[in-house]
Design a protein around this motif. Structure first.
Motif, short mmCIF file in Angstrom:
data_model
loop_
_atom_site.label_atom_id
_atom_site.label_comp_id
_atom_site.label_asym_id
_atom_site.label_seq_id
_atom_site.Cartn_x
_atom_site.Cartn_y
_atom_site.Cartn_z
N GLY A 283 4.25 29.34 -2.34
CA GLY A 283 5.19 28.53 -3.47
C GLY A 283 6.35 29.19 -3.30
N SER A 284 7.36 28.60 -3.50
CA SER A 284 8.75 29.28 -3.26
C SER A 284 9.30 29.91 -4.39
CB SER A 284 9.66 28.21 -2.64
OG SER A 284 9.75 27.04 -3.50
N HIS A 285 10.25 30.82 -4.18
CA HIS A 285 11.05 31.42 -5.32
C HIS A 285 10.43 32.00 -6.52
CE1 HIS A 285 14.40 30.01 -3.12
NE2 HIS A 285 13.77 28.74 -2.89
N ARG A 286 9.23 32.68 -6.40
CA ARG A 286 8.64 33.43 -7.42
C ARG A 286 9.31 34.60 -7.42
NH1 ARG A 286 2.35 32.70 -7.57
NH2 ARG A 286 2.21 30.68 -8.84
N THR A 287 9.84 35.13 -8.39
CA THR A 287 10.72 36.45 -8.41
C THR A 287 10.37 37.14 -9.44
OG1 THR A 287 12.37 35.21 -9.73
CG2 THR A 287 12.77 35.52 -7.40
N SER A 288 8.98 37.43 -9.91
CA SER A 288 8.67 38.38 -11.08
C SER A 288 7.32 39.16 -10.60
CB SER A 288 8.23 37.41 -12.16
OG SER A 288 7.46 38.15 -12.98
N PHE A 289 7.46 40.38 -10.92
CA PHE A 289 6.57 41.49 -10.61
C PHE A 289 6.00 42.11 -11.78
CE2 PHE A 289 5.94 46.00 -9.00
CZ PHE A 289 4.68 45.83 -8.66
N VAL A 290 4.92 42.33 -12.03
CA VAL A 290 4.50 42.99 -13.28
C VAL A 290 3.69 44.52 -12.96
CG1 VAL A 290 2.76 42.71 -15.20
CG2 VAL A 290 4.20 40.76 -14.57
N THR A 291 3.94 45.59 -13.30
CA THR A 291 3.28 46.46 -13.33
C THR A 291 3.21 47.41 -14.52
OG1 THR A 291 2.97 48.45 -11.99
CG2 THR A 291 5.10 47.84 -12.19
N ASN A 292 3.09 48.59 -14.65
CA ASN A 292 2.95 49.44 -15.90
C ASN A 292 3.50 50.82 -15.79
OD1 ASN A 292 0.51 51.51 -15.59
ND2 ASN A 292 0.08 49.64 -14.43
N ALA A 293 3.54 51.33 -16.89
CA ALA A 293 4.32 52.69 -17.02
C ALA A 293 3.71 53.89 -16.68
CB ALA A 293 4.63 52.93 -18.56
N ILE A 294 2.66 53.85 -16.21
CA ILE A 294 1.80 54.90 -15.88
C ILE A 294 1.32 54.90 -14.08
CG2 ILE A 294 0.93 55.85 -17.91
CD1 ILE A 294 -1.86 54.91 -16.95
N GLU A 295 2.05 54.12 -13.50
CA GLU A 295 1.64 54.01 -11.94
C GLU A 295 2.31 54.99 -11.44
OE1 GLU A 295 -0.08 51.78 -10.00
OE2 GLU A 295 -0.80 51.08 -12.17
N HIS A 296 2.08 55.53 -10.14
CA HIS A 296 2.50 56.68 -9.42
C HIS A 296 4.07 56.16 -8.79
CE1 HIS A 296 2.99 58.96 -5.33
NE2 HIS A 296 2.41 59.74 -6.06
N PRO A 297 5.01 57.00 -8.57
CA PRO A 297 6.28 56.52 -8.03
C PRO A 297 6.32 55.81 -6.79
CG PRO A 297 6.19 59.08 -8.64
CD PRO A 297 4.83 58.74 -8.87
N SER A 298 5.27 55.91 -6.13
CA SER A 298 5.41 54.95 -4.91
C SER A 298 5.13 53.36 -5.34
CB SER A 298 4.18 55.20 -3.97
OG SER A 298 2.98 55.50 -4.42
N VAL A 299 4.71 53.40 -6.43
CA VAL A 299 4.88 51.62 -7.07
C VAL A 299 5.71 51.50 -8.05
CG1 VAL A 299 3.85 50.25 -8.90
CG2 VAL A 299 2.36 51.46 -7.07
N LEU A 300 6.34 52.61 -8.80
CA LEU A 300 7.16 52.41 -10.00
C LEU A 300 8.49 52.69 -9.29
CD1 LEU A 300 6.02 54.58 -13.12
CD2 LEU A 300 6.43 52.07 -12.93
N ASP A 301 9.10 53.22 -8.23
CA ASP A 301 10.20 53.29 -7.65
C ASP A 301 10.31 52.17 -6.64
OD1 ASP A 301 10.82 55.67 -8.91
OD2 ASP A 301 10.94 56.96 -7.17
N VAL A 302 9.32 51.37 -6.20
CA VAL A 302 9.44 50.05 -5.49
C VAL A 302 9.75 49.24 -6.64
CG1 VAL A 302 8.35 48.57 -4.26
CG2 VAL A 302 7.73 50.74 -3.87
N ALA A 303 9.22 49.15 -7.84
CA ALA A 303 9.59 48.42 -8.77
C ALA A 303 10.94 48.36 -9.12
CB ALA A 303 8.84 48.70 -10.13
N LYS A 304 11.41 49.50 -9.20
CA LYS A 304 13.11 49.86 -9.57
C LYS A 304 14.02 48.96 -8.35
CE LYS A 304 12.53 54.18 -11.97
NZ LYS A 304 12.65 55.57 -11.64
N ARG A 305 13.48 49.19 -7.28
CA ARG A 305 14.30 48.84 -6.18
C ARG A 305 14.12 47.34 -6.31
NH1 ARG A 305 16.49 51.22 -1.73
NH2 ARG A 305 15.25 52.81 -1.82
N LEU A 306 13.22 46.86 -6.63
CA LEU A 306 13.01 45.28 -6.74
C LEU A 306 14.05 44.78 -7.60
CD1 LEU A 306 9.31 44.46 -6.18
CD2 LEU A 306 10.94 44.41 -4.46
#
Ligand code: PMP
Length: 389
Positions: A98-121
């Motif tokens: 489906g087009s134009h889905r632009t939201s990502f949900v994660t949480n505060a205790i993930e590893h930087p290899s998830v949290l830093d990706v989230a910051k970039r997004l």
């Protein structure tokens, strides 16, 4: 020095090393060289390892995509989906599409290899929600549910935390994601080999793991891509020869993959029950000897069997770490040594900056002995008493 930093990495098991060695010296074929027997035998070894990994995770071997480790697997899961789902390029059918889905949900205790990706997004305009945790580092599935909106294409929640050992309620979070038509990625790096990770029961779509966390070699891991439902619209992070079902190009590191498979075989036949007994003994003895220790994270019975994390009151954190000469432990996450910041996990739990610095993380392994635990207790007691004197 006694090694008690097994959340950072583990010793390669002798059985694993033994399995790998011939693939450096005699069986050095390229698994993609189908024209001769060297290549054929390398390819067979890779497929055998894929089966061993699939057996441990209770999933078909075809779901496994080899990567250089979990950092890459996490990036591939999130950014690989982003290319199609987040940027909204229309693709054919499927739950996440489906087009134009632009939201990502994660949480505060993930590893930087998830949290830093989230910051970039986020910098790139994606709507990112970082769900908080409670003071025991627990995630409330209801908060994940509340964070999901019609634009959400992906949720990422780790199975077990690398600092305080929390085991997250993935079955419940998975159920919510399925009901809402959202894909779920899970970083299972710290869970594999410690607690059961069964993909027939765990409703996750993408799962990351890394061999060096459970007595396999460094530099190899996998992204498991569920293939028994609608196709997951993943794109590779880089282009090349189209290896790994076009998701991860590059010559396969056959010796590392063989070691990864052997580590899975080892992990499936002996559950490290002894870790729990020794970890509990470590905590009981420390508490019996020292005042002012406070456990970080959930009760011991509710966390990874090999994890202990506590704060030492009335000592300077840096002096504490630098005085511990006999044991290798961590004061936060070794994964973020590039920035000696206090642990983002402890901070997310509400532990103050100075108490975060005066915290110790112990990670036991199947090789940890009772004698080593006794030395560790004596060393912590000696150092804390000296610093408090
Ligand atoms: N996720 C978690 C929870 C981890 O503990 C680590 C390793 N510190 C990683 C991801 C990264 O794994 P790798 O070293 O294989 O890149």
């Amino acid at each position: 020095m006694i090694y008690l930093d097994n959340h950072a990495t583990t010793r390669v098991a002798p059985e694993v090393l033994g399995a790998m060695l011939p693939y450096f010296t005699e069986e050095y074929g390229n698994a993609a060289s189908v024209s001769h027997a060297f290549g054929g035998r390398a390819a067979k070894a890779v497929e055998r390892a894929r089966e061993q990994i699939g057996r441990l995770l209770n999933c078909p071997a075809e779901w496994i995509v080899f990567t250089s480790g979990a950092t890459e697997a996490n990036n591939l899961a999130i950014k690989g989906l982003r290319k199609r789902a987040f940027l909204g390029r229309p693709s054919a059918g499927g739950r996440a599409e489906g087009s134009h889905r632009t939201s990502f949900v994660t949480n505060a205790i993930e590893h930087p290899s998830v949290l830093d990706v989230a910051k970039r997004l986020k910098r790139q305009g994606v709507d990112v929600t970082i769900v908080p945790v409670d003071r025991n580092a627990r995630i409330d599935p209801q908060q994940i549910s509340d964070a999901i909106n019609p634009e959400t294409s992906l949720v990422s929640v780790m199975l077990a935390n690398n600092e305080v050992g929390t085991i997250n309620p993935l079955p419940e979070i998975g159920r919510i994601c399925r009901e809402r038509g959202v894909l779920l990625h899970c970083d299972a790096v710290q869970a594999v080999g410690k607690i059961p990770v069964d993909l027939q029961r765990l409703p996750v779509d993408l799962l990351s793991l890394s061999a060096h966390k459970f007595h396999g070699p460094k530099g190899v891991g996998a992204l498991v891509v569920r293939r028994d439902g609608p196709r997951i619209p993943l794109e590779p992070l880089f282009d090349g020869g189209g290896h790994e079902q076009h998701l991860r190009s590059g010559t396969l590191p056959v010796p590392l993959i063989v070691g990864f498979g052997a580590a899975c075989e080892l992990a499936s036949d002996t559950v490290p029950r002894q870790s729990t007994v020794l970890r509990d003994r470590l905590w009981q003895q420390l508490q019996a000897e020292l005042e002012g220790l406070s456990l970080n994270g959930p009760p011991l019975a509710e966390r990874l069997p090999n994890n202990l994390n506590f704060t030492v009151a009335d000592v300077d954190g840096e002096a504490l770490m630098s005085s511990l000469k006999e044991i290798a432990v961590s004061s936060g996450s070794a994964c973020s040594t590039a920035e000696p910041e206090p642990s983002h996990v402890l901070r997310a739990m509400g532990v103050s900056e100075s108490l975060s610095r005066a915290s110790l993380r112990f990670g036991l392994s199947r090789y940890t002995t009772e004698a080593e635990i006794d030395v560790a207790v004596a060393e912590v007691v000696r150092v804390v008493r000296k610093l408090r004197a």
